[in-house]
Design a protein around this motif. Structure first.
Motif, short mmCIF file in Angstrom:
data_model
loop_
_atom_site.label_atom_id
_atom_site.label_comp_id
_atom_site.label_asym_id
_atom_site.label_seq_id
_atom_site.Cartn_x
_atom_site.Cartn_y
_atom_site.Cartn_z
N GLN A 1 0.85 -1.20 0.00
CA GLN A 1 0.00 0.00 0.00
C GLN A 1 0.88 1.25 0.00
O GLN A 1 0.63 2.19 -0.74
N VAL A 2 1.93 1.24 0.80
CA VAL A 2 2.86 2.37 0.84
C VAL A 2 3.53 2.54 -0.53
O VAL A 2 3.64 3.66 -1.03
N ARG A 3 3.94 1.44 -1.14
CA ARG A 3 4.56 1.53 -2.47
C ARG A 3 3.58 2.14 -3.47
O ARG A 3 3.96 3.00 -4.27
N MET A 4 2.32 1.70 -3.43
CA MET A 4 1.33 2.25 -4.37
C MET A 4 1.14 3.74 -4.11
O MET A 4 1.07 4.53 -5.06
N ASP A 5 1.05 4.13 -2.86
CA ASP A 5 0.87 5.55 -2.52
C ASP A 5 2.03 6.40 -3.04
O ASP A 5 1.86 7.59 -3.30
N GLN A 6 3.20 5.79 -3.20
CA GLN A 6 4.39 6.50 -3.69
C GLN A 6 4.61 6.26 -5.18
O GLN A 6 5.66 6.60 -5.71
N TYR A 7 3.63 5.68 -5.87
CA TYR A 7 3.70 5.37 -7.31
C TYR A 7 4.86 4.43 -7.64
O TYR A 7 5.38 4.44 -8.76
N ASP A 8 5.24 3.60 -6.71
CA ASP A 8 6.33 2.65 -6.88
C ASP A 8 5.72 1.27 -7.12
O ASP A 8 5.70 0.42 -6.24
N ILE A 9 5.21 1.06 -8.34
CA ILE A 9 4.43 -0.16 -8.59
C ILE A 9 5.14 -1.16 -9.51
O ILE A 9 4.64 -2.26 -9.70
N TYR A 10 6.29 -0.80 -10.04
CA TYR A 10 6.97 -1.68 -10.99
C TYR A 10 8.29 -2.20 -10.45
O TYR A 10 9.00 -1.50 -9.73
N ASP A 11 8.63 -3.43 -10.79
CA ASP A 11 9.95 -4.02 -10.59
C ASP A 11 10.40 -4.51 -11.95
O ASP A 11 9.73 -5.33 -12.58
N ASN A 12 11.51 -3.97 -12.42
CA ASN A 12 12.07 -4.38 -13.72
C ASN A 12 11.06 -4.29 -14.86
O ASN A 12 10.96 -5.18 -15.70
N GLY A 13 10.25 -3.22 -14.87
CA GLY A 13 9.31 -3.00 -15.95
C GLY A 13 8.01 -3.77 -15.86
O GLY A 13 7.12 -3.62 -16.69
N GLU A 14 7.85 -4.61 -14.86
CA GLU A 14 6.64 -5.40 -14.66
C GLU A 14 5.97 -4.96 -13.36
O GLU A 14 6.64 -4.50 -12.43
N VAL A 15 4.65 -5.12 -13.29
CA VAL A 15 3.95 -4.82 -12.04
C VAL A 15 4.56 -5.70 -10.94
O VAL A 15 4.72 -6.91 -11.12
N ALA A 16 4.92 -5.08 -9.84
CA ALA A 16 5.57 -5.79 -8.74
C ALA A 16 4.67 -6.91 -8.21
O ALA A 16 3.43 -6.80 -8.22
N GLU A 17 5.30 -7.97 -7.72
CA GLU A 17 4.56 -9.14 -7.23
C GLU A 17 3.78 -8.87 -5.95
O GLU A 17 2.94 -9.69 -5.56
N CYS A 18 4.00 -7.73 -5.31
CA CYS A 18 3.27 -7.41 -4.09
C CYS A 18 1.89 -6.82 -4.39
O CYS A 18 1.19 -6.37 -3.49
N PHE A 19 1.52 -6.84 -5.68
CA PHE A 19 0.21 -6.35 -6.11
C PHE A 19 -0.52 -7.43 -6.90
O PHE A 19 0.10 -8.19 -7.64
N LYS A 20 -1.81 -7.45 -6.77
CA LYS A 20 -2.67 -8.21 -7.68
C LYS A 20 -3.14 -7.19 -8.72
O LYS A 20 -3.52 -6.08 -8.35
N SER A 21 -3.10 -7.57 -10.01
CA SER A 21 -3.37 -6.54 -11.01
C SER A 21 -4.13 -7.06 -12.23
O SER A 21 -4.19 -8.26 -12.47
N MET A 22 -4.67 -6.10 -12.96
CA MET A 22 -5.23 -6.30 -14.30
C MET A 22 -4.47 -5.34 -15.20
O MET A 22 -4.28 -4.18 -14.85
N VAL A 23 -4.08 -5.81 -16.36
CA VAL A 23 -3.38 -4.98 -17.33
C VAL A 23 -4.10 -5.11 -18.67
O VAL A 23 -4.41 -6.23 -19.10
N PHE A 24 -4.39 -3.98 -19.31
CA PHE A 24 -5.14 -4.02 -20.56
C PHE A 24 -4.77 -2.81 -21.40
O PHE A 24 -4.07 -1.91 -20.96
N GLY A 25 -5.24 -2.79 -22.64
CA GLY A 25 -4.91 -1.74 -23.58
C GLY A 25 -5.99 -0.68 -23.70
O GLY A 25 -7.04 -0.74 -23.05
N LEU A 26 -5.73 0.28 -24.58
CA LEU A 26 -6.63 1.42 -24.78
C LEU A 26 -8.02 0.98 -25.23
O LEU A 26 -9.02 1.52 -24.75
N GLU A 27 -8.11 0.01 -26.12
CA GLU A 27 -9.42 -0.42 -26.61
C GLU A 27 -10.30 -0.90 -25.45
O GLU A 27 -11.48 -0.54 -25.37
N THR A 28 -9.73 -1.66 -24.55
CA THR A 28 -10.50 -2.14 -23.40
C THR A 28 -10.85 -0.99 -22.47
O THR A 28 -11.97 -0.91 -21.95
N GLU A 29 -9.90 -0.07 -22.25
CA GLU A 29 -10.19 1.07 -21.38
C GLU A 29 -11.35 1.88 -21.93
O GLU A 29 -12.28 2.23 -21.19
#
Length: 127
Positions: free
Chosen positions: A23-51
């Motif tokens: 939660q602290v990492r998210m609040d600080q916009y620190d959500i990536y590790d090596n260009g991928e969403v960090a494993e300490c998050f559960k996530s959905m990733v999608f493109g512009l068409e879906t958005e």
């Protein structure tokens, strides 16, 4: 829902911290590790068409309900105190829909919301 993104396509991410430290990492916009969403998050990733597809079917309704602004121009947070409200809204929309694409997205989104409730964390939209 796994969406294949072109290497040059912008990724839209919804994520839920799995711990207080995350939660602290998210609040600080620190959500990536090596260009991928960090494993300490559960996530959905999608493109512009879906958005764009989900904006008028779900995000605009959440915006109106919570007086927030989920859109492609900025990040937004659903605070944990509001997650249950969003979950109930999303469930009602799924129950009244016959749109398979919407139902698939909303079901995965509801899983994130349930994770946020269980972990007492927020939901972040990084668009």
């Amino acid at each position: 829902m796994k969406e294949r993104l072109d290497i040059n396509e912008h990724a839209y991410v919804i994520l839920v911290p799995l711990s207080e430290e995350a939660q602290v990492r998210m609040d600080q916009y620190d959500i990536y590790d090596n260009g991928e969403v960090a494993e300490c998050f559960k996530s959905m990733v999608f493109g512009l068409e879906t958005e764009e597809y989900m904006e008028i079917r779900l995000f605009d309704l959440i915006n109106a309900k919570l007086d927030i602004l989920i859109n492609i121009y900025e990040e937004e947070i659903i605070e944990n105190k509001d997650v249950e409200t969003v979950l109930e809204l999303t469930k009602r929309l799924v129950e009244t829909s016959d749109d398979k694409r919407f139902i698939e997205f909303a079901t995965e989104f509801m899983d994130l919301l349930e994770t946020a409730i269980a972990n007492r964390t927020d939901v972040g939209f990084y668009f």
